[in-house]
Write a protein that holds these residues in place. Structure first.
Motif, PDB file in Angstrom:
ATOM      1  N   ALA A  22     -31.633  -1.367 -29.098  1.00  0.00           N
ATOM      2  CA  ALA A  22     -30.953  -2.043 -27.995  1.00  0.00           C
ATOM      3  C   ALA A  22     -31.939  -2.396 -26.888  1.00  0.00           C
ATOM      4  O   ALA A  22     -31.881  -3.484 -26.305  1.00  0.00           O
ATOM      5  CB  ALA A  22     -29.825  -1.167 -27.458  1.00  0.00           C
ATOM      6  N   ALA A  23     -32.854  -1.482 -26.586  1.00  0.00           N
ATOM      7  CA  ALA A  23     -33.844  -1.753 -25.542  1.00  0.00           C
ATOM      8  C   ALA A  23     -34.744  -2.919 -25.933  1.00  0.00           C
ATOM      9  O   ALA A  23     -35.082  -3.771 -25.091  1.00  0.00           O
ATOM     10  CB  ALA A  23     -34.677  -0.504 -25.267  1.00  0.00           C
ATOM     11  N   GLU A  24     -35.123  -2.981 -27.197  1.00  0.00           N
ATOM     12  CA  GLU A  24     -35.973  -4.084 -27.653  1.00  0.00           C
ATOM     13  C   GLU A  24     -35.225  -5.409 -27.603  1.00  0.00           C
ATOM     14  O   GLU A  24     -35.814  -6.439 -27.248  1.00  0.00           O
ATOM     15  CB  GLU A  24     -36.466  -3.798 -29.071  1.00  0.00           C
ATOM     16  CG  GLU A  24     -37.491  -2.673 -29.134  1.00  0.00           C
ATOM     17  CD  GLU A  24     -37.773  -2.189 -30.547  1.00  0.00           C
ATOM     18  OE1 GLU A  24     -38.869  -1.637 -30.776  1.00  0.00           O
ATOM     19  OE2 GLU A  24     -36.892  -2.352 -31.426  1.00  0.00           O
ATOM     20  N   ARG A  25     -33.932  -5.394 -27.950  1.00  0.00           N
ATOM     21  CA  ARG A  25     -33.141  -6.624 -27.805  1.00  0.00           C
ATOM     22  C   ARG A  25     -33.092  -7.059 -26.352  1.00  0.00           C
ATOM     23  O   ARG A  25     -33.196  -8.251 -26.038  1.00  0.00           O
ATOM     24  CB  ARG A  25     -31.722  -6.415 -28.335  1.00  0.00           C
ATOM     25  CG  ARG A  25     -31.619  -6.222 -29.822  1.00  0.00           C
ATOM     26  CD  ARG A  25     -30.187  -6.422 -30.306  1.00  0.00           C
ATOM     27  NE  ARG A  25     -29.225  -5.562 -29.640  1.00  0.00           N
ATOM     28  CZ  ARG A  25     -28.875  -4.349 -30.056  1.00  0.00           C
ATOM     29  NH1 ARG A  25     -29.445  -3.836 -31.151  1.00  0.00           N
ATOM     30  NH2 ARG A  25     -27.967  -3.653 -29.399  1.00  0.00           N
ATOM     31  N   GLY A  26     -32.942  -6.106 -25.459  1.00  0.00           N
ATOM     32  CA  GLY A  26     -32.890  -6.437 -24.040  1.00  0.00           C
ATOM     33  C   GLY A  26     -34.177  -7.076 -23.547  1.00  0.00           C
ATOM     34  O   GLY A  26     -34.149  -8.046 -22.786  1.00  0.00           O
ATOM     35  N   ARG A  27     -35.304  -6.536 -23.980  1.00  0.00           N
ATOM     36  CA  ARG A  27     -36.588  -7.112 -23.572  1.00  0.00           C
ATOM     37  C   ARG A  27     -36.748  -8.530 -24.128  1.00  0.00           C
ATOM     38  O   ARG A  27     -37.289  -9.409 -23.455  1.00  0.00           O
ATOM     39  CB  ARG A  27     -37.730  -6.226 -24.055  1.00  0.00           C
ATOM     40  CG  ARG A  27     -37.740  -4.846 -23.413  1.00  0.00           C
ATOM     41  CD  ARG A  27     -38.946  -4.036 -23.845  1.00  0.00           C
ATOM     42  NE  ARG A  27     -38.745  -2.635 -23.511  1.00  0.00           N
ATOM     43  CZ  ARG A  27     -38.641  -1.648 -24.396  1.00  0.00           C
ATOM     44  NH1 ARG A  27     -38.750  -1.921 -25.696  1.00  0.00           N
ATOM     45  NH2 ARG A  27     -38.449  -0.400 -24.007  1.00  0.00           N
ATOM     46  N   MET A  28     -36.272  -8.735 -25.347  1.00  0.00           N
ATOM     47  CA  MET A  28     -36.329 -10.063 -25.952  1.00  0.00           C
ATOM     48  C   MET A  28     -35.534 -11.061 -25.121  1.00  0.00           C
ATOM     49  O   MET A  28     -35.991 -12.168 -24.818  1.00  0.00           O
ATOM     50  CB  MET A  28     -35.789 -10.008 -27.376  1.00  0.00           C
ATOM     51  CG  MET A  28     -35.679 -11.352 -28.080  1.00  0.00           C
ATOM     52  SD  MET A  28     -37.278 -12.051 -28.513  1.00  0.00           S
ATOM     53  CE  MET A  28     -37.807 -10.863 -29.764  1.00  0.00           C
ATOM     54  N   LEU A  29     -34.317 -10.692 -24.731  1.00  0.00           N
ATOM     55  CA  LEU A  29     -33.486 -11.589 -23.928  1.00  0.00           C
ATOM     56  C   LEU A  29     -34.119 -11.849 -22.567  1.00  0.00           C
ATOM     57  O   LEU A  29     -34.022 -12.959 -22.029  1.00  0.00           O
ATOM     58  CB  LEU A  29     -32.077 -11.012 -23.765  1.00  0.00           C
ATOM     59  CG  LEU A  29     -31.052 -11.485 -24.817  1.00  0.00           C
ATOM     60  CD1 LEU A  29     -31.477 -11.100 -26.224  1.00  0.00           C
ATOM     61  CD2 LEU A  29     -29.667 -10.913 -24.514  1.00  0.00           C
ATOM     62  N   GLY A  30     -34.793 -10.838 -22.017  1.00  0.00           N
ATOM     63  CA  GLY A  30     -35.474 -11.031 -20.743  1.00  0.00           C
ATOM     64  C   GLY A  30     -36.606 -12.043 -20.853  1.00  0.00           C
ATOM     65  O   GLY A  30     -36.805 -12.870 -19.955  1.00  0.00           O
TER      66      GLY A  30
END
Length: 239
Positions: A68-76
């Motif tokens: 989930a954290a990696e998905r968040g960084r991707m969206l950022g």
């Protein structure tokens, strides 16, 4: 063959640009002049099926393996990249949709902000522990739907893409987007940006075409787990 000043766009499936399976196209005209300045792939059921299968594969591929954290960084990262391209995206939206440049620019900012917001929220959606009988532990676990379909209207393509696709990707779904045939170009360019920022293949797929063809195929596809639709009541009833 398209004239030199008429740009041709294909469907975006598994991070590849492809023409429609049926070989047709849709002319994109400037609402203020009637001039054709781009052409879209006229996607249909076969193209939607390819996109849905690419999305399903992404769930067990590189996209599905992200935390989930990696998905968040991707969206950022995608959010920041959208803002870097604010001027070309604004100009394209104004020409494609026929809205003032200032409003188009505000829509780019809104798209980036949605992805920034959902990127920040990606690792903060937690299940609940529920009081129950002695000796038992009851908890809830939130899981993605799987493959989500997004049917986006013509008037605010970037804003509505941001608010529906951003949430879907944050939660780990893989998406198939069908923009309105009257306004596809900024969504297609967004797909290009997302790919450049490293979004894994199949996480986002875009099929352009008419509602009665590509839209109906997406709404009725057996492997699509959830549909997000914005539009008229009549079309919503059909979906």
């Amino acid at each position: 063959m398209a004239e030199p000043d008429v740009k041709t766009y294909g469907n975006f499936i598994a991070n590849q640009w492809t023409g429609a399976a049926g070989g047709g196209h849709i002319a994109v005209r400037d609402p203020s002049t009637g001039e054709e300045f781009a052409r879209l792939a006229r996607g249909g059921a076969e193209d939607v099926d390819l996109a849905a299968r690419a999305a399903r594969a992404a769930l067990t591929g590189a996209w599905g393996r992200l935390t989930a954290a990696e998905r968040g960084r991707m969206l950022g990262r995608i959010s920041a990249a959208v803002l870097r391209d604010i001027e070309p995206l604004s100009e394209l939206e104004a020409r494609d949709v026929g809205k003032p440049l200032t409003q188009a620019r505000a829509d780019v900012v809104a798209l980036a902000r949605y992805f920034e917001f959902y990127g920040g929220a990606a690792d903060k959606v937690h299940g609940d522990t529920i009081p129950y009988q002695n000796g038992f532990t009851v908890l809830t676990l939130y899981e993605p739907h799987g493959v989500t379909g997004h049917i986006v209207p013509w008037n605010y393509p970037m804003q509505i893409l941001g608010r529906s696709l951003g949430a879907a990707l944050a939660m780990g779904n893989a998406a198939v987007v069908k923009p309105a045939e009257e306004a596809c170009l900024t969504i297609l360019e967004f797909a290009r940006i997302a790919e450049a920022e490293g979004l894994p293949a199949g996480a986002l797929n875009v099929v352009t075409g008419y509602g009665a063809e590509a839209g109906a195929a997406l709404a009725g596809h057996a492997d699509v787990n959830h549909i997000s639709f914005t539009g008229s009541v009549r079309t919503g009833e059909m979906v």
